[in-house]
Design a protein around this motif. Sequence first.
Motif, PDB file in Angstrom:
ATOM      1  N   LEU A  90       8.064   2.819  11.921  1.00  0.00           N
ATOM      2  CA  LEU A  90       7.515   4.097  11.475  1.00  0.00           C
ATOM      3  C   LEU A  90       8.164   4.481  10.149  1.00  0.00           C
ATOM      4  O   LEU A  90       9.391   4.588  10.067  1.00  0.00           O
ATOM      5  CB  LEU A  90       7.793   5.203  12.507  1.00  0.00           C
ATOM      6  CG  LEU A  90       7.315   4.985  13.943  1.00  0.00           C
ATOM      7  CD1 LEU A  90       7.725   6.181  14.803  1.00  0.00           C
ATOM      8  CD2 LEU A  90       5.809   4.778  13.984  1.00  0.00           C
TER       9      LEU A  90
ATOM     10  N   GLY B 277      -0.726   6.134   9.556  1.00  0.00           N
ATOM     11  CA  GLY B 277      -0.444   6.879  10.785  1.00  0.00           C
ATOM     12  C   GLY B 277      -1.651   7.664  11.245  1.00  0.00           C
ATOM     13  O   GLY B 277      -1.866   7.838  12.452  1.00  0.00           O
TER      14      GLY B 277
ATOM     15  N   GLN C  28       0.890  10.630  14.257  1.00  0.00           N
ATOM     16  CA  GLN C  28       1.604  11.463  13.293  1.00  0.00           C
ATOM     17  C   GLN C  28       2.423  12.575  13.944  1.00  0.00           C
ATOM     18  O   GLN C  28       3.186  13.255  13.266  1.00  0.00           O
ATOM     19  CB  GLN C  28       0.604  12.062  12.306  1.00  0.00           C
ATOM     20  CG  GLN C  28      -0.041  11.013  11.406  1.00  0.00           C
ATOM     21  CD  GLN C  28      -1.097  11.626  10.506  1.00  0.00           C
ATOM     22  OE1 GLN C  28      -2.018  12.301  10.982  1.00  0.00           O
ATOM     23  NE2 GLN C  28      -0.980  11.393   9.213  1.00  0.00           N
TER      24      GLN C  28
END
Length: 606
Positions: free
Chosen positions: A229, A264, A294
């Motif tokens: 991420l 995302g 997100q």
Amino acid sequence: MSDLPESRRTAARRGSRARVVLWIVLALVLLLIFAVAWVGVRGFLAKRHLEQSVSLVSTLRTQIADADTAAAQKTAEQLEDHASSARSLTGDPIWGAAQYTPFFGTNLRAVRDVAVVVDDVATGAVRPVAGVVGDLNQDAFTPKDGRIDLQPLVDAQPAVARATRTLSKATGAADAIDTTATLSPVTTAVNQLRNALGTVSRQASTANKVVQLAPAMLGHDGDRSYVLLFQNNAELRAGGGIPGAVALLQVKDGAISLGNQAAGSSFGPYEKPVLPLSPDTEGLYGDITGRYMQDVNLTPRFDVSGALAREMWKQKFGQQVDGVLAIDPVTLGYILRATGPVQLPTGDTLTSDNAAKLLLSDVYAKYPDPAVQDVFFASAASAVFEKVSSGGFDTKKFITALTDGTKDNRLRLWSADKAEQKEISGTAVAGDLPTASAQTREFGVYLNDGTAAKMDYYLDKKVAVGSSVCRKDGRPTSVVEVTLKNTAPADAATSLPSYVTGGGQFGTEPGKIKTLVAVYAPANAIYLGASQDGKGAALQTAVDGEHPVAQLRTLLAPGESTTFRVAFLGEAKFARAGVQAESTPGVRQSKTAPLRFDCGEPVPVG
């Protein structure tokens, strides 16, 4: 039969007995003098050996940091010799007997205990680590042909594990030394030993976890894959920033490569959370935590964020990964200190000085199209990654970069393997909630963006924490103070891109910053009250597991700031512990400041 009168014979016997007693007393006095001298001389020598040991420890740290293997091993041998000598000098029968004399005995026992602890550490911790330090130098972790050689880590596992156990046992032994009646120099020495052991033991525990976990997690025992991420701090989430870009990290016996990459925003929204959320998580952050990639890190619990991200990746790509790793652009900037500048396909040059500004601010003006922004972010991450995987970096600076990112709470790691996750828990990369111990009471300040834009690039944050014992029951009152300021230009509504301000599409006037701030206390603390700018604060009080939480919403126009305080009551058994607070890492990170809080001050209410 003697011709001496009875009276003279009696006097002679008495005189003989007196002389015997006198000689016995004299012998005892001489023995005592000898014992005192013996203990004194040996104590002086032992003191010198212990002082040498302390000096050598400092030297050893420097040599290990400089990767001077030969010198470090020689110093370790000298340390072991001095420590062994100190233990021997304080371990003979005379010293042992003297330990039970009034007054001085307590001091002698403490010195003996110190010598034993230092010798145990030298033998059971320093020696085994010094034996493998040559194989664990910085160059050993530089990728060669795109691969890190994991065998040195595997070979070091037994030695590092032994050292960790030794230091843990030594810490307990040092804490058990009786200093209630010792002289000031002895007490000081024992306290110094305790402080040093406490710090080193914690560091060793972390190092041991790295050595034990890293080979397997880097594919030594089989291929691994992780969701990566990239958290964008310009739109804050409690765990860091919004996951703007997501990628697959593939690992095979030390060789690391990037696989699929996706925005995302391309994950979800799912009709319902991809995994069940606890009522506390849903009550504080909403079910969107489990419905949008997100938003998986709206919660500060990275174990929850990791599990949700893993499941979302599976539902999109049909692949079950082994864990989740999070990083942000500020950390990329740290890493660029080690790699040097990298050239991007767009023609931009990414450096350690411009990384945060380019990735978190300039990109939105330069590339207004969100799709192009996603490509830009992905290309920046790929370029830095390729430089690292090829070995084109300064190893020492790279380690420093990762260390700095970890200290700032910018790096997070979660493993789907329960045994591995148990080892990760409690470390700086775990993303755990605040804890309390005899040493430290921790608090958490977590920020979530409410603007639905990229205005948090202009949000400044300051956190302070203080504590006092104001009650007869000994329970401490702690106060956490948070100050937020909108540093955007006065004309932000028109001078900044609408993608940055939100353009008013999500209910926030352009230029303003809306933020949700959640303040967490350790488990079993009690919320007392809160104030904002000296007045009562309107907020939400809740719990996350056993942690009390106070959450409020702020709305700041350019140039505006606000300060609020939250007070909690802690447990008496941790009253003497220090206090600290961790917080969501923004674009600019500031250290938590100490807050003076006196019992005469009113506790925040609201």
